[in-house]
Design an enzyme around this catalytic site. Structure first.
Site, PDB file in Angstrom:
ATOM      1  N   HIS A  52      -1.255  -5.472  12.109  1.00 58.15           N
ATOM      2  CA  HIS A  52      -2.214  -6.541  11.782  1.00 58.15           C
ATOM      3  C   HIS A  52      -1.946  -7.824  12.558  1.00 58.15           C
ATOM      4  O   HIS A  52      -1.605  -8.842  11.958  1.00 58.15           O
ATOM      5  CB  HIS A  52      -2.147  -6.873  10.280  1.00 58.15           C
ATOM      6  CG  HIS A  52      -2.446  -5.729   9.368  1.00 58.15           C
ATOM      7  ND1 HIS A  52      -2.161  -5.748   8.020  1.00 58.15           N
ATOM      8  CD2 HIS A  52      -3.042  -4.532   9.599  1.00 58.15           C
ATOM      9  CE1 HIS A  52      -2.540  -4.616   7.463  1.00 58.15           C
ATOM     10  NE2 HIS A  52      -3.073  -3.851   8.395  1.00 58.15           N
ATOM     11  N   GLU A  55       0.819  -1.206   0.000  1.00 54.64           N
ATOM     12  CA  GLU A  55       0.000   0.000   0.000  1.00 54.64           C
ATOM     13  C   GLU A  55       0.846   1.247   0.000  1.00 54.64           C
ATOM     14  O   GLU A  55       1.878   1.311   0.661  1.00 54.64           O
ATOM     15  CB  GLU A  55      -0.929   0.001   1.201  1.00 54.64           C
ATOM     16  CG  GLU A  55      -2.202  -0.710   0.833  1.00 54.64           C
ATOM     17  CD  GLU A  55      -2.660  -1.642   1.901  1.00 54.64           C
ATOM     18  OE1 GLU A  55      -2.109  -1.611   2.997  1.00 54.64           O
ATOM     19  OE2 GLU A  55      -3.600  -2.406   1.607  1.00 54.64           O
ATOM     20  N   ASN A 108      -5.136  -6.064   4.207  1.00 53.18           N
ATOM     21  CA  ASN A 108      -5.551  -5.521   5.507  1.00 53.18           C
ATOM     22  C   ASN A 108      -6.730  -6.347   6.018  1.00 53.18           C
ATOM     23  O   ASN A 108      -7.643  -6.647   5.264  1.00 53.18           O
ATOM     24  CB  ASN A 108      -5.963  -4.065   5.352  1.00 53.18           C
ATOM     25  CG  ASN A 108      -5.040  -3.336   4.413  1.00 53.18           C
ATOM     26  OD1 ASN A 108      -4.949  -3.703   3.250  1.00 53.18           O
ATOM     27  ND2 ASN A 108      -4.348  -2.358   4.895  1.00 53.18           N
TER      28      ASN A 108
END
Ligand code: FDA
Length: 502
Positions: free
Chosen positions: A441, A356, A479
């Site tokens: 995460h 990202e 994600n």
């Protein structure tokens, strides 16, 4: 504290907890939710609920005297972190020996602090990670339901191409394209209509005002505005804030009791309460849920729990890196905090990566292209209960993180080679080019189908369910909150239809 018939208890108000609370409330089940963090609905003296990233105060972090932002330095200078006074702030950084984990604290959990990127995983990788879950049903029913409930939307591509606020993304796209790499838009729960009004000067700036990791005052559809608002709207759900669940035990009649410490704003335990329930839903996140169950197993409170509790943890292959651009490739002083684009090399069989394009909103031109790469690191860690501290340790070492960094390096070496650019050395401390020692995460610890059955029912503790990120086995390739939400929806529809019908 004998539970009334039909009562449920939920621990945590992140994605897993919020879905459980709503679906229980809708089913008419009286539900109490325990959340260790605060409710973020009142403005401080500055008229804002959350503090800004540029000028963090006590509201920023969970009982710290100094902020611990992911990017420690800029031009090697310690200009990012600030001294603060201890308070139940919204972002926590939990430090284990070789890995630290960022988590949200407060009503809404991670949704209060995250980047809002709402990504449905690739079906093939989802099935590889969770082979026992019916992917047809997930992609037909539960992923669409999660996306709709979370309020996922996408940036208007025409606005993206012209606005100064996403110049940084367009520059990274151009550099990726030169290396033959594809980019893709990333959906988000931030309201892009609101963001366009921010840009036009007709709405108060939040994403365009540098707000994100310490909370967004506007624009973001965090869980307190979606699932949790709907849960409270059923009239059957109450949330007890600043309540930290610490122990779980089973009574002879098969009901459960959760012991929770209520803390004050200084962090002092002011009361210890016991909550009885017929059914217990754990949504305390990968760290919180795993710790509660490990402690329960190891102290003998729930001795029947599986050996799998504590296993299968991973950081979702998270790595951050920054590249230094040429002087003519300006990324812009104005950058939105909500990422909307990723370099998508997930179909590369040799080195699948989703990277990202992250903002670095300093208000000045800095020529940095920043990334959060999600690599497919197959390494897994294990949590162990430590009786000396009554806490948990994480067995995860630097060599395991290196696997993520090496994968990201293969991708970014390609981009640097084709653009004659180099890495930035000044962002992560120690002249490092890759930050692989923290994650946003955390996933796993009570993996679906191992520590639980295929629907999150905890093995060895009938009536206890896991609904959060601890179910996902360490990696999902994107994600994770859409996946966590969709799995929780799947669990809740099964549990309400089957277990509550008995
Ligand atoms: P989550 O962590 O959300 O919620 C757990 C809740 O339980 C918390 O509120 C916690 O305070 C509470 N709790 C824990 N232990 C407790 C106890 N013992 N008693 C009472 N309460 C307890 N993901 C994504 O998909 N897109 C993104 O853009 C980002 N970006 C991002 C940025 C940052 C800075 C962070 C920290 C994280 C992200 N994430 C993300 C990750 C995402 O936010 C994360 O995966 C989910 O919030 C996890 O949801 P859970 O339901 O598992 O737990």
């Amino acid at each position: 504290n004998a539970p009334e018939h039909g009562t449920a208890l939920v621990v945590g108000t992140g994605y897993g907890g919020a879905v459980a609370a709503l679906r229980l409330g809708e089913a008419g089940i009286r539900t109490t939710v325990l959340e260790m963090g605060a409710l973020w609905n009142r403005s401080g003296p500055d008229g804002r609920v959350f503090c800004s990233t540029a000028a963090p105060d006590h509201r920023s972090m969970w009982f710290r005297t100094r902020t611990e932002a992911p990017l420690a330095t800029f031009l090697w200078l310690d200009v990012v972190n600030k001294n603060i006074s201890p308070y139940p702030g919204v972002l926590d950084r939990v430090r284990f020996a070789d890995m630290s984990v960022f988590v949200g604290r407060g009503v809404g959990g991670g949704s209060l602090v995250n980047g809002g990127m709402a990504v449905t995983p690739q079906r093939a990788y989802f099935s590889e990670m969770l082979p026992h879950v019916d992917a047809d049903e997930m992609y037909r029913t539960y992923f669409p339901r999660a996306n709709a409930m979370l309020g996922v939307n996408s940036i208007d591509p025409a606005w993206f191409e012209t606005t100064e606020w996403y110049r940084f993304s367009r520059v990274s796209r151009k550099h990726a394209a030169r290396a033959g790499l594809r980019t893709t838009f990333v959906p988000n729960v931030y309201d892009f209509g609101y963001m366009q009004r921010e840009a036009a000067g007709t709405a108060v700036r939040s994403a365009l005002g540098g707000e994100v990791i310490y909370g967004n005052n506007h624009g973001k559809r965090s869980l307190d505005r979606t699932y949790l608002a709907a849960a409270l709207g059923t009239g059957n759900v109450t949330i007890e804030t600043l309540h930290r669940a610490r122990a779980v035990r089973r009574e002879r009649d098969g009901t459960y009791v959760v012991t929770a410490d209520r803390i004050d704003l200084a962090g002092k335990v002011v009361e210890t309460r016991e909550f009885g329930c017929e059914r217990l839903f754990l949504g305390a996140g990968s760290l919180g849920t795993t710790e509660l169950l490990l402690r329960a197993r190891e102290t003998g409170a729930l001795p029947g729990l599986s050996d799998e509790v504590g296993r299968g943890w991973g950081p979702n292959g998270n790595v951050m890196t920054g590249r230094a651009n040429h002087l003519w490739d300006t990324v812009g002083a104005n950058q939105s905090t909500m990422p909307v684009m990723g370099i998508d090399d997930r179909d590369n069989p040799d080195n699948p990566v989703f990277a990202e394009i992250a903002p670095l909103p300093t208000g000045l031109e800095h020529w940095v292209s920043l990334y959060l790469a999600i690599t497919r690191n197959p390494e897994r860690g294990t949590f162990r209960y430590d009786p000396a501290t009554d806490g948990v340790r994480l067995d995860w070492n630097r060599a395991q993180s290196q696997v993520s960094a090496a994968s990201a390096k293969r991708l970014f070496d390609r981009i640097n080679a084709r653009n004659a650019t180099i890495y930035r050395y000044d962002l992560f401390g120690g002249n490092r080019t890759f930050a692989d020692d923290f994650t946003y995460h955390p996933l796993g610890g009570c993996v679906l189908g191992r520590a639980t059955d295929d629907y999150g029912r905890v093995r060895g503790a009938p009536g206890v369910y896991v609904t959060d990120g601890s179910l996902v086995p360490g990696s999902i390739g994107v994600n994770p909150f859409v996946t966590i939400t969709a799995l929780a929806e799947r669990t809740m529809s099964r549990v309400i239809a089957e277990d509550y019908a008995r």
